[in-house]
Design an enzyme around this catalytic site. Structure first.
Site, PDB file in Angstrom:
ATOM      1  N   ASP A 150       6.146  -5.677  10.017  1.00 55.34           N
ATOM      2  CA  ASP A 150       6.179  -5.888  11.584  1.00 55.34           C
ATOM      3  C   ASP A 150       4.859  -6.748  11.975  1.00 55.34           C
ATOM      4  OD1 ASP A 150       4.829  -3.444  11.003  1.00 55.34           O
ATOM      5  OD2 ASP A 150       4.638  -3.278  13.234  1.00 55.34           O
ATOM      6  N   GLU A 183       4.278  -0.564  11.569  1.00 59.71           N
ATOM      7  CA  GLU A 183       2.804  -0.113  11.398  1.00 59.71           C
ATOM      8  C   GLU A 183       2.165  -0.463  12.461  1.00 59.71           C
ATOM      9  OE1 GLU A 183      -1.454  -0.829   9.931  1.00 59.71           O
ATOM     10  OE2 GLU A 183       0.030  -2.140  11.149  1.00 59.71           O
TER      11      GLU A 183
END
Length: 413
Positions: free
Chosen positions: A87, A180
């Protein structure tokens, strides 16, 4: 001329960067991964790993890909893992990325678009890459080297190992996580599906910087409840939740904010706010290298909430604090072989590795503290992370991959 490894890293990074994987802090409460684009990249990585001939692959339902190469040694060695997240952040737009390659950088300013320019004077590290290849943004989004550079570097080494069975190695695990950037990436991590004794996150920045100590982190949700009343007859009756929230934020010490601190100094950060005069939700990020000091900050916010209630009678303030990750320094100290192998690998490659603090955190911090697995962080070659001025240097990206490979070779011995 670029090496074959550098060419592959660049090709992979450019391909991964254009996939929309920006995570969503609000959606992550009920959905993992928080955005569908993360699944797009995770599934692509799984397919590419299979195409390399790697068969031991698991795609966990919560957005984690784990691939494993069996040992080809005749003796047992500890299992090593390398981890990166798919991400991107939302500090500026993390979707719609249009990376641009700058070949043979000339040492001058780099125009990104008609409005924004990457200034050489403000980025002295650029001078180390004159004549080299850089990747920059188009000025409208971040670049995503955090952490797609790490993803590309790990995938390139996975391909290299799968294509060169003569390279001796123990069991190697490649791990790709989601969300994350929201701090929730490891909340549902399938620890039972990994076997590593030590791990490295490939999630750093500047070339040759490695990190084994990070912040302790907490996310604090504050809710302000006001009292609604007609504005024409509000005197003594209306309690404005927005006014309460403004008081609360303004009471935070400016000297303990992200923009006023560096080194080992922690901070309070009002990250986002939403609501009306009746109800307001505020999210704060707290960071400190000392856990006692982090907890002191949480207590200070609870005391501030009581003060706000006293100053605004009938208004209510609730504080919900959650520790997100912890400083991984203790695990690194108690199990030093991860750092020992890292520095041994750097020495064999002639790299002068520098140990730095992470003024942030990684999935590795969660892994270290939740499962006692040492997990230092390795540079990726990215700079100005989470901004439209983000750039990545291909020579540093290649060096990160070379370091991964050498760590595997050192571990095999």
């Amino acid at each position: 001329m670029h090496s074959q490894l550098a060419k592959e890293i660049l090709e992979r990074f450019l391909r991964y960067a254009v996939i929309d994987t920006m995570s969503d802090e609000e959606a992550v409460v009920t959905k993992r991964p928080s955005t569908e684009g993360q699944w797009d990249l995770l599934n692509l990585l799984a397919d590419e790993l299979k195409a390399m001939g790697i068969t031991d692959i698991e795609v966990d339902e919560h957005g984690v890909v784990i691939a494993r190469l069996a040992s080809n040694l005749d003796h047992a060695v500890p299992t090593v893992a390398f981890m990166a997240h798919v991400d991107t952040a939302d500090d500026v737009n993390g979707n719609g990325v249009k990376p641009r390659v700058v070949e043979a950088y000339d040492g001058k300013d780099i125009p990104l678009n008609e409005t924004y320019t990457l200034l050489a004077e403000e980025n002295p590290e650029l001078a180390n890459y004159i004549g080299e290849t850089l990747v920059v943004t188009d000025g409208t989004t971040l670049l995503g080297s955090d952490d797609k550079a790490g993803v590309a570097e790990i995938m390139s080494i996975a391909h290299h190992l799968a294509s060169n069975p003569q390279i001796r190695h123990g069991v190697v695990e490649f791990i790709f996580t989601s969300d994350e950037e929201t701090g929730a990436g490891m909340d549902s991590f399938p620890y039972e599906k990994i076997s590593c004794d030590y791990c490295y996150t490939i999630d750093g920045g500047k070339r040759y910087e490695i990190e084994s100590e990070c912040f302790n982190a907490a996310t604090v949700k504050v809710h302000f409840s006001g009292v609604s009343y007609h504005l024409g007859a509000a005197r003594g009756r209306l309690v404005n939740a927005l006014t309460m929230a403004a008081f609360f934020i303004n009471a935070l010490p400016q000297a303990e904010s992200p923009e006023a601190t560096d080194g080992r100094y922690g901070y309070y950060c009002a990250q986002n706010i939403s609501g009306t005069s009746t109800d307001v939700n505020l999210t704060l990020y707290l960071r400190d290298f000392d856990l006692d000091q982090l907890n002191r900050r949480i207590d200070a916010l609870r005391s501030l909430a009581q003060t706000a209630e006293a100053l605004y009678p009938n208004g209510k303030v609730t504080v919900d604090a959650k520790h997100v990750y912890y400083n991984m320094a203790l695990v690194a100290k108690n199990k030093p072989f991860a750092m020992d192998n890292l520095f041994a690998a750097g020495k064999e490659l002639g790299m002068e590795l520098k140990s730095e603090l992470i003024r942030g955190g990684t999935d590795g911090a969660r892994m270290a503290n939740e499962r006692n697995i040492p997990c230092p962080n390795i540079f990726t070659g990215g700079h100005n992370l989470h901004s439209r001025f983000e750039w990545a240097a291909l020579p540093a990206m290649e060096d990160a991959a070379r370091l991964i490979l050498k760590i595997i070779e050192v571990g095999a011995r």
